[in-house]
Design an enzyme around this catalytic site. Structure first.
Site, PDB file in Angstrom:
ATOM      1  N   ASP A 101     -51.605 -14.798  63.828  1.00 13.02           N
ATOM      2  CA  ASP A 101     -52.412 -13.769  63.190  1.00 13.02           C
ATOM      3  C   ASP A 101     -53.697 -14.430  62.711  1.00 13.02           C
ATOM      4  OD1 ASP A 101     -52.816 -11.201  61.685  1.00 13.02           O
ATOM      5  OD2 ASP A 101     -50.646 -11.060  61.960  1.00 13.02           O
ATOM      6  N   ASP A 208     -56.724  -9.614  62.730  1.00 11.55           N
ATOM      7  CA  ASP A 208     -56.541  -8.704  61.603  1.00 11.55           C
ATOM      8  C   ASP A 208     -57.829  -7.927  61.292  1.00 11.55           C
ATOM      9  OD1 ASP A 208     -54.730  -8.012  59.354  1.00 11.55           O
ATOM     10  OD2 ASP A 208     -56.287  -8.923  58.108  1.00 11.55           O
ATOM     11  N   GLU A 265     -56.865  -5.488  65.517  1.00  8.50           N
ATOM     12  CA  GLU A 265     -56.392  -4.338  64.739  1.00  8.50           C
ATOM     13  C   GLU A 265     -57.595  -3.447  64.449  1.00  8.50           C
ATOM     14  OE1 GLU A 265     -53.950  -3.553  60.594  1.00  8.50           O
ATOM     15  OE2 GLU A 265     -55.574  -4.995  60.666  1.00  8.50           O
ATOM     16  N   HIS A 342     -45.390  -4.666  60.831  1.00  9.05           N
ATOM     17  CA  HIS A 342     -45.063  -5.019  59.447  1.00  9.05           C
ATOM     18  C   HIS A 342     -45.752  -4.116  58.427  1.00  9.05           C
ATOM     19  CE1 HIS A 342     -48.937  -6.638  60.313  1.00  9.05           C
ATOM     20  NE2 HIS A 342     -49.140  -6.874  59.020  1.00  9.05           N
ATOM     21  N   ASP A 343     -46.646  -3.225  58.869  1.00  2.00           N
ATOM     22  CA  ASP A 343     -47.342  -2.315  57.952  1.00  2.00           C
ATOM     23  C   ASP A 343     -46.788  -0.901  58.017  1.00  2.00           C
ATOM     24  OD1 ASP A 343     -49.116  -4.310  57.141  1.00  2.00           O
ATOM     25  OD2 ASP A 343     -50.564  -3.824  58.726  1.00  2.00           O
TER      26      ASP A 343
HETATM   27  C1  GLC Z   1     -53.925  -5.812  58.020  1.00  2.00           C
HETATM   28  C2  GLC Z   1     -52.534  -6.367  57.915  1.00  2.00           C
HETATM   29  C3  GLC Z   1     -51.973  -5.980  56.581  1.00  2.00           C
HETATM   30  C4  GLC Z   1     -52.845  -6.566  55.504  1.00  2.00           C
HETATM   31  C5  GLC Z   1     -54.307  -6.203  55.704  1.00  2.00           C
HETATM   32  C6  GLC Z   1     -55.209  -7.068  54.887  1.00  2.00           C
HETATM   33  O1  GLC Z   1     -53.960  -4.433  57.970  1.00  2.00           O
HETATM   34  O2  GLC Z   1     -51.768  -5.939  58.985  1.00  2.00           O
HETATM   35  O3  GLC Z   1     -50.639  -6.395  56.438  1.00  2.00           O
HETATM   36  O4  GLC Z   1     -52.430  -6.107  54.259  1.00  2.00           O
HETATM   37  O5  GLC Z   1     -54.724  -6.364  57.030  1.00  2.00           O
HETATM   38  O6  GLC Z   1     -55.310  -8.360  55.435  1.00  2.00           O
END
Ligand code: GLC
Ligand code: CA
Length: 575
Positions: A101, A208, A265, A342-343
């Site tokens: 990540d 991310d 993402e 995981h979110d």
């Molecule tokens: C992304 C991650 C999440 C995190 C956020 C801030 O959305 O997947 O888990 O809280 O970024 O880094």
């Protein structure tokens, strides 16, 4: 088959691992890198090609490692850099690839870069983060530079007493945003966060919050969508800013030297054109992205938890699915397939049913068929392959650990003056949508702690689901009719029929049907029909012209024409 000449990552299945919750090797209640290594044979047995490890870097863990204090170290409870080297080698020796990540929109407030930046206004690193002076009202009251709301609620600005300025944090206070406008920052990110690991052999990154590096430089107030609140949803001003594609190309120049795979993402980018600017091969930016269309279904617009339970319809799911599938149709882009990470809460609880063991298993298999027949690079989240579900309704608030959940609950408590009815509604929303559900310990066996931590060990950092005695890897591995066995079968089938399932084009049938989701996957060689019952009762479904031959059903073989509750079927169409 053209599939053979395609890039390796297109026909790949990625298995996502959340280090804290996967496997605890030493009994301290926290998952770790040696734990992951110990389960690599299991992972390989699923038939996946790549593992993605969520942040394992050193971090004070305000946001579970998405607040990195040192990119070149591993969080000590997870292990060491040497353990990571062992993991990389152990993956490669099994023919698995490994991606990490990459969290570089922000760092932890404990990162040495931020420590220096906040030390004084004249620090050489002052400009490495986003500092702005306060605004003062007529009455002399101090307020933040603008009304942006952080993704986790509250203002996106934090006042720094020592240097008398605000810094920007799009996520929690402990996650200050890096200033990507500064060339030195970008170079430091490439060297420390990317090349350090690429040189050790990692095969790429999940990137991310990839579209937040470039913010609208005016830092203007966001339009008022929640009157009465002093903060406003501001995604339109901090996502996809004017320099974002320049940054992406520059970053790609570094990644290309290592032939690294990238998946970004990409929240708040609803149009096809917007997505293609990142993933068109000619653009040389990212290989593919995660769009939020599917996983955001039914979430509140103002606050994600401010919504009704299951606030979505099947035709809506069809529309967003088609949007994701169309990304590569007639373009040089590529797409992804995922419904968990995981979110997100567990997909069986959100899109299937966890009411009874029968419905749970049936819907877990149907959702496996759904994912395995959609084109793009496929992502499976740990525990999804055994049909893990959300934490039970009777778990109390203190079982929820995630900052996103706890911030929301505390806000409701404060704003409602502890009103029991509003707190009850908030709890129901958490039970439905919280990120915590994905973070419960992986259910390896019926033993204590779900086999995640050794029996004699410390209490796992999150409580193991009460149903681990029923839902676990060990029980399912030896049962040919289990959810796990069905996932393995579907992943094999996906590869065998890759020209349809991975590379085929998507054609929706019976768009308005509220219970059955059916579609064709087409390739040069013909078409297959997929029919999925998203309801608890038997359903008829529309059949296209041609002779249908059943390839697989997710339910026990039946002579019935109707789909059983949550049954999915795939037919080849002979013309
Ligand atoms: C992304 C991650 C999440 C995190 C956020 C801030 O959305 O997947 O888990 O809280 O970024 O880094
Ligand atoms: Ca451990």
């Amino acid at each position: 088959m053209s599939a053979v000449q395609e890039k390796w990552w297109k026909n790949s299945i990625v298995y996502q691992i959340y280090p804290a919750s996967f496997k605890d090797s030493n009994g301290d209640g926290i998952g770790d890198v040696p734990g992951i290594i110990s389960q690599l044979d299991y992972i390989a047995s699923l038939g996946v090609d790549v593992i993605w490890i969520c942040p394992m870097y050193d971090s004070p863990q305000h946001d579970m490692g998405y607040d990195v204090s040192d990119y070149e170290k591993v969080y000590p409870p997870y292990g060491t850099v040497e353990d990571m080297e062992t993991l990389i080698a152990a993956c490669h020796s099994r023919g698995l690839r490994i991606i990490l990540d990459l969290v570089v929109n922000h760092t932890s407030h404990e990162h040495k870069w931020f420590q220096e930046s906040r030390s004084s206004k004249t620090s050489p690193k002052r400009d490495w983060y986003i500092w702005k002076p306060a605004k003062y009202g007529a009455n002399g009251n101090r307020s933040p530079p603008n009304n942006w709301r952080s993704v986790f609620g509250g203002s996106a600005w934090e006042w720094d007493e020592a240097t008398q300025e605000y810094y920007l944090h799009l996520f929690c206070v402990e996650q200050p945003d890096l200033n990507w406008e500064n060339t030195e920052v970008r170079q430091a990110v490439y060297t420390s966060a990317m090349e350090f690991w690429l040189k050790k052999g990692v095969d790429g990154f999940r990137v991310d919050t990839v579209n937040m590096y470039s913010k609208d430089p005016a830092y203007a107030d966001a339009p008022i969508t929640s009157p009465g609140s002093d903060t406003q949803v501001a995604f339109s001003l901090f996502c996809n800013g004017p320099r974002i594609h320049e940054y992406m190309r520059e970053m790609n120049d570094v990644l290309a030297k290592y032939d690294a795979m990238t998946v970004g993402e990409l929240p708040s980018t609803p149009t096809l054109e917007g997505v293609l600017r990142y993933v068109s091969a000619a653009e040389k930016q990212l290989n593919m992205v995660f769009s939020f269309d599917t996983v955001d279904l039914g979430m509140g617009k103002d606050y994600k938890f401010l919504t009704k339970l299951r606030n979505w319809t099947l035709p809506e799911l069809k529309t967003v699915t088609r949007r994701g599938q169309d990304i590569f149709n007639g373009t040089d882009g590529w797409t992804t397939v995922f419904i968990e990470n995981h979110d997100q809460a567990r997909s069986v609880s959100r899109f299937g049913s966890d009411k009874t063991p029968e419905l749970r298993e049936a819907s877990a298999k149907m959702l496996a068929m759904f994912q395995c027949t959609l084109s793009g690079t496929q992502f499976v989240y740990q525990g999804q392959e055994i049909g893990m579900v959300n934490a039970p309704e009777d778990w109390a608030f203190d079982e929820y650990k995630d900052i996103d959940s706890t911030n929301y609950y505390h806000m409701v408590r404060e704003m409602s003056n502890n009103d029991p009815a509003q707190l009850e509604t908030a709890m129901q929303a958490l039970q439905h949508l919280a990120r915590d559900h994905a973070r419960l310990p992986m259910q390896w066996s019926a033993e204590a702690n779900a086999g995640f931590s050794p029996e004699s060990s410390a209490k796992p950092w999150m409580r193991a689901h009460d149903n681990h005695t029923e839902i676990n890897v060990r029980a399912q591995e030896s049962d040919s009719s289990s959810v796990l066995s069905f996932w393995k079968k579907m992943m094999r089938l996906r590869k065998e029929y890759a020209e349809f399932f991975v590379f085929g084009t998507f054609e929706l049938l019976d768009e308005q049907h509220g219970e059955v989701f059916s579609y064709l996957k087409r390739s040069k060689e013909g078409s297959v029909l997929v029919a999925l019952n998203f309801s608890e009762v038997p359903q008829d479904f529309e059949k296209p012209v041609g002779e249908l031959k059943l390839l697989v059903s997710s339910a026990e073989e039946s002579e019935r024409a109707e789909l059983k509750p949550f049954e999915g079927r795939i037919y080849t169409i002979l013309n």
